[in-house]
Design an enzyme around this catalytic site. Structure first.
Site, PDB file in Angstrom:
ATOM      1  N   ASP A  10      30.732  41.681  16.991  1.00 54.74           N
ATOM      2  CA  ASP A  10      30.574  41.325  15.583  1.00 54.74           C
ATOM      3  C   ASP A  10      29.084  41.130  15.303  1.00 54.74           C
ATOM      4  O   ASP A  10      28.228  41.421  16.169  1.00 54.74           O
ATOM      5  CB  ASP A  10      31.452  40.119  15.202  1.00 54.74           C
ATOM      6  CG  ASP A  10      30.973  38.802  15.796  1.00 54.74           C
ATOM      7  OD1 ASP A  10      29.959  38.802  16.527  1.00 54.74           O
ATOM      8  OD2 ASP A  10      31.598  37.762  15.513  1.00 54.74           O
ATOM      9  N   HIS A  11      28.771  40.611  14.120  1.00 54.46           N
ATOM     10  CA  HIS A  11      27.374  40.443  13.713  1.00 54.46           C
ATOM     11  C   HIS A  11      26.601  39.490  14.630  1.00 54.46           C
ATOM     12  O   HIS A  11      25.390  39.623  14.782  1.00 54.46           O
ATOM     13  CB  HIS A  11      27.328  39.906  12.271  1.00 54.46           C
ATOM     14  CG  HIS A  11      28.121  38.640  12.103  1.00 54.46           C
ATOM     15  ND1 HIS A  11      29.489  38.656  11.981  1.00 54.46           N
ATOM     16  CD2 HIS A  11      27.744  37.333  12.092  1.00 54.46           C
ATOM     17  CE1 HIS A  11      29.925  37.406  11.875  1.00 54.46           C
ATOM     18  NE2 HIS A  11      28.883  36.588  11.943  1.00 54.46           N
ATOM     19  N   GLY A  17      30.658  35.548  19.030  1.00 49.94           N
ATOM     20  CA  GLY A  17      29.975  34.283  19.293  1.00 49.94           C
ATOM     21  C   GLY A  17      30.439  33.630  20.574  1.00 49.94           C
ATOM     22  O   GLY A  17      29.649  33.262  21.444  1.00 49.94           O
ATOM     23  N   THR A  18      31.743  33.495  20.716  1.00 47.91           N
ATOM     24  CA  THR A  18      32.326  32.889  21.917  1.00 47.91           C
ATOM     25  C   THR A  18      32.900  33.918  22.887  1.00 47.91           C
ATOM     26  O   THR A  18      33.228  33.571  24.027  1.00 47.91           O
ATOM     27  CB  THR A  18      33.492  31.962  21.521  1.00 47.91           C
ATOM     28  OG1 THR A  18      34.464  32.768  20.815  1.00 47.91           O
ATOM     29  CG2 THR A  18      33.014  30.825  20.634  1.00 47.91           C
ATOM     30  N   GLY A  19      33.103  35.120  22.426  1.00 44.72           N
ATOM     31  CA  GLY A  19      33.829  36.135  23.200  1.00 44.72           C
ATOM     32  C   GLY A  19      35.334  35.990  23.068  1.00 44.72           C
ATOM     33  O   GLY A  19      36.086  36.880  23.486  1.00 44.72           O
ATOM     34  N   GLY A  29      37.482  35.342  20.173  1.00 43.72           N
ATOM     35  CA  GLY A  29      38.219  35.988  19.085  1.00 43.72           C
ATOM     36  C   GLY A  29      38.336  37.488  19.278  1.00 43.72           C
ATOM     37  O   GLY A  29      39.420  38.074  19.109  1.00 43.72           O
ATOM     38  N   HIS A  49      41.664  41.539  40.684  1.00 44.22           N
ATOM     39  CA  HIS A  49      43.061  41.069  40.669  1.00 44.22           C
ATOM     40  C   HIS A  49      43.827  41.446  39.406  1.00 44.22           C
ATOM     41  O   HIS A  49      45.050  41.556  39.450  1.00 44.22           O
ATOM     42  CB  HIS A  49      43.104  39.547  40.842  1.00 44.22           C
ATOM     43  CG  HIS A  49      42.813  39.102  42.245  1.00 44.22           C
ATOM     44  ND1 HIS A  49      42.988  37.810  42.681  1.00 44.22           N
ATOM     45  CD2 HIS A  49      42.342  39.797  43.323  1.00 44.22           C
ATOM     46  CE1 HIS A  49      42.659  37.718  43.967  1.00 44.22           C
ATOM     47  NE2 HIS A  49      42.247  38.910  44.380  1.00 44.22           N
ATOM     48  N   ASN A  50      43.137  41.609  38.301  1.00 41.28           N
ATOM     49  CA  ASN A  50      43.837  41.851  37.021  1.00 41.28           C
ATOM     50  C   ASN A  50      43.636  43.264  36.501  1.00 41.28           C
ATOM     51  O   ASN A  50      44.181  43.613  35.460  1.00 41.28           O
ATOM     52  CB  ASN A  50      43.379  40.844  35.955  1.00 41.28           C
ATOM     53  CG  ASN A  50      43.374  39.413  36.438  1.00 41.28           C
ATOM     54  OD1 ASN A  50      42.346  38.757  36.477  1.00 41.28           O
ATOM     55  ND2 ASN A  50      44.531  38.914  36.867  1.00 41.28           N
ATOM     56  N   ARG A 104      26.966  33.127  22.274  1.00 41.47           N
ATOM     57  CA  ARG A 104      26.556  31.734  22.077  1.00 41.47           C
ATOM     58  C   ARG A 104      26.919  30.872  23.289  1.00 41.47           C
ATOM     59  O   ARG A 104      26.771  29.653  23.255  1.00 41.47           O
ATOM     60  CB  ARG A 104      27.214  31.177  20.809  1.00 41.47           C
ATOM     61  CG  ARG A 104      26.733  31.893  19.550  1.00 41.47           C
ATOM     62  CD  ARG A 104      27.492  31.477  18.297  1.00 41.47           C
ATOM     63  NE  ARG A 104      27.017  32.243  17.153  1.00 41.47           N
ATOM     64  CZ  ARG A 104      27.754  32.516  16.081  1.00 41.47           C
ATOM     65  NH1 ARG A 104      28.994  32.079  16.008  1.00 41.47           N
ATOM     66  NH2 ARG A 104      27.256  33.222  15.090  1.00 41.47           N
ATOM     67  N   ARG A 137      49.667  43.726  45.964  1.00 47.34           N
ATOM     68  CA  ARG A 137      50.474  42.729  45.243  1.00 47.34           C
ATOM     69  C   ARG A 137      49.956  42.507  43.831  1.00 47.34           C
ATOM     70  O   ARG A 137      50.714  42.136  42.924  1.00 47.34           O
ATOM     71  CB  ARG A 137      50.520  41.402  46.011  1.00 47.34           C
ATOM     72  CG  ARG A 137      49.207  40.639  46.059  1.00 47.34           C
ATOM     73  CD  ARG A 137      49.317  39.396  46.950  1.00 47.34           C
ATOM     74  NE  ARG A 137      48.152  38.518  46.850  1.00 47.34           N
ATOM     75  CZ  ARG A 137      46.991  38.728  47.466  1.00 47.34           C
ATOM     76  NH1 ARG A 137      46.831  39.811  48.215  1.00 47.34           N
ATOM     77  NH2 ARG A 137      45.996  37.863  47.339  1.00 47.34           N
ATOM     78  N   HIS A 138      48.669  42.761  43.650  1.00 41.61           N
ATOM     79  CA  HIS A 138      48.098  42.570  42.314  1.00 41.61           C
ATOM     80  C   HIS A 138      48.594  43.650  41.343  1.00 41.61           C
ATOM     81  O   HIS A 138      48.721  43.399  40.147  1.00 41.61           O
ATOM     82  CB  HIS A 138      46.580  42.568  42.381  1.00 41.61           C
ATOM     83  CG  HIS A 138      46.052  41.503  43.300  1.00 41.61           C
ATOM     84  ND1 HIS A 138      46.253  40.169  43.061  1.00 41.61           N
ATOM     85  CD2 HIS A 138      45.377  41.590  44.476  1.00 41.61           C
ATOM     86  CE1 HIS A 138      45.706  39.463  44.048  1.00 41.61           C
ATOM     87  NE2 HIS A 138      45.178  40.306  44.923  1.00 41.61           N
ATOM     88  N   ARG A 185      51.817  42.602  39.794  1.00 41.06           N
ATOM     89  CA  ARG A 185      51.627  41.585  38.748  1.00 41.06           C
ATOM     90  C   ARG A 185      51.046  42.198  37.480  1.00 41.06           C
ATOM     91  O   ARG A 185      51.439  41.830  36.362  1.00 41.06           O
ATOM     92  CB  ARG A 185      50.722  40.470  39.286  1.00 41.06           C
ATOM     93  CG  ARG A 185      51.390  39.718  40.428  1.00 41.06           C
ATOM     94  CD  ARG A 185      50.428  38.918  41.254  1.00 41.06           C
ATOM     95  NE  ARG A 185      51.113  38.307  42.398  1.00 41.06           N
ATOM     96  CZ  ARG A 185      50.479  37.737  43.423  1.00 41.06           C
ATOM     97  NH1 ARG A 185      49.158  37.695  43.459  1.00 41.06           N
ATOM     98  NH2 ARG A 185      51.163  37.215  44.417  1.00 41.06           N
TER      99      ARG A 185
HETATM  100  C1  RB5 Z   1      31.497  34.245  13.965  1.00 41.87           C
HETATM  101  O1  RB5 Z   1      30.813  33.191  13.366  1.00 41.87           O
HETATM  102  C2  RB5 Z   1      32.325  33.732  15.114  1.00 41.87           C
HETATM  103  O2  RB5 Z   1      33.468  33.100  14.637  1.00 41.87           O
HETATM  104  C3  RB5 Z   1      32.701  34.848  16.026  1.00 41.87           C
HETATM  105  O3  RB5 Z   1      31.537  35.466  16.492  1.00 41.87           O
HETATM  106  C4  RB5 Z   1      33.477  34.495  17.276  1.00 41.87           C
HETATM  107  O4  RB5 Z   1      32.883  33.430  17.947  1.00 41.87           O
HETATM  108  C5  RB5 Z   1      34.912  34.304  17.137  1.00 41.87           C
HETATM  109  O5  RB5 Z   1      35.662  34.146  18.122  1.00 41.87           O
END
Ligand code: RB5
Length: 149
Positions: A12-13, A70-72, A74, A102-103, A113, A136-137, A140
């Site tokens: 994303d942005h 941002g967090t990876g 979403g 394994h996956n 972030r 085995r993996h 699964r």
């Molecule tokens: C965008 O602000 C933020 O929500 C997105 O990058 C992400 O972290 C969502 O999971």
């Protein structure tokens, strides 16, 4: 699994700059990079970018996908809605190795972030350098796609 040394990248942005750094890095490692953007910093919606990358992996056009927000988290959730996608968020190299070993993960998600550039590149390296162990993996992993009992 398709083996074509082609990787789709999307974000994303929030993660454009890190995505472009990763693109350059993996191109230098000899991978063909399919960077599907976005390239401009306007706010956008991570689900559409996660799904667009996932479709390229699910179709076999790309062997792996690397996605970022941002967090990876979403964008990972969106990618995993596509059949055949196994995507994990990694903030450490151990997890990046293990989701391959394994996956049999075919996509990697990183939070811009959460980790710095140096660690992000190490995570990418660990993911790409690790093969699925099978055995085995594999049983699964098959259960992820099919009946769970
Ligand atoms: C965008 O602000 C933020 O929500 C997105 O990058 C992400 O972290 C969502 O999971």
């Amino acid at each position: 699994m398709t083996v074509n040394k082609r990787i789709v990248l999307s974000s994303d942005h929030a993660a454009i700059e890190l995505r472009q750094t990763i693109a350059k890095h993996i191109a230098e490692l000899g991978w063909e990079v399919v960077d599907i953007g976005p390239t401009t910093p306007e706010s956008t919606h991570y689900p559409k970018h996660g799904k667009a990358a996932a479709l390229q992996v699910a179709s076999g056009d790309c062997q792996f996908g690397i996605i970022l927000c941002g967090t990876g988290q979403g964008i990972m959730m969106a990618a995993n809605k596509v059949a055949g996608i196994r995507c994990g968020v990694c903030s450490d190299t151990f997890s990046a190795r293990m989701i391959r070993a394994h996956n049999d993960a075919n996509m990697l998600s990183i939070g811009v972030r959460v980790v710095g550039e140096g660690l992000a590149l190490d995570i990418v390296d660990a993911f790409l350098a690790t093969d699925f162990e099978g055995g085995r993996h594999a049983t699964r992993v098959d259960m992820i796609e099919g009946p769970s009992e």
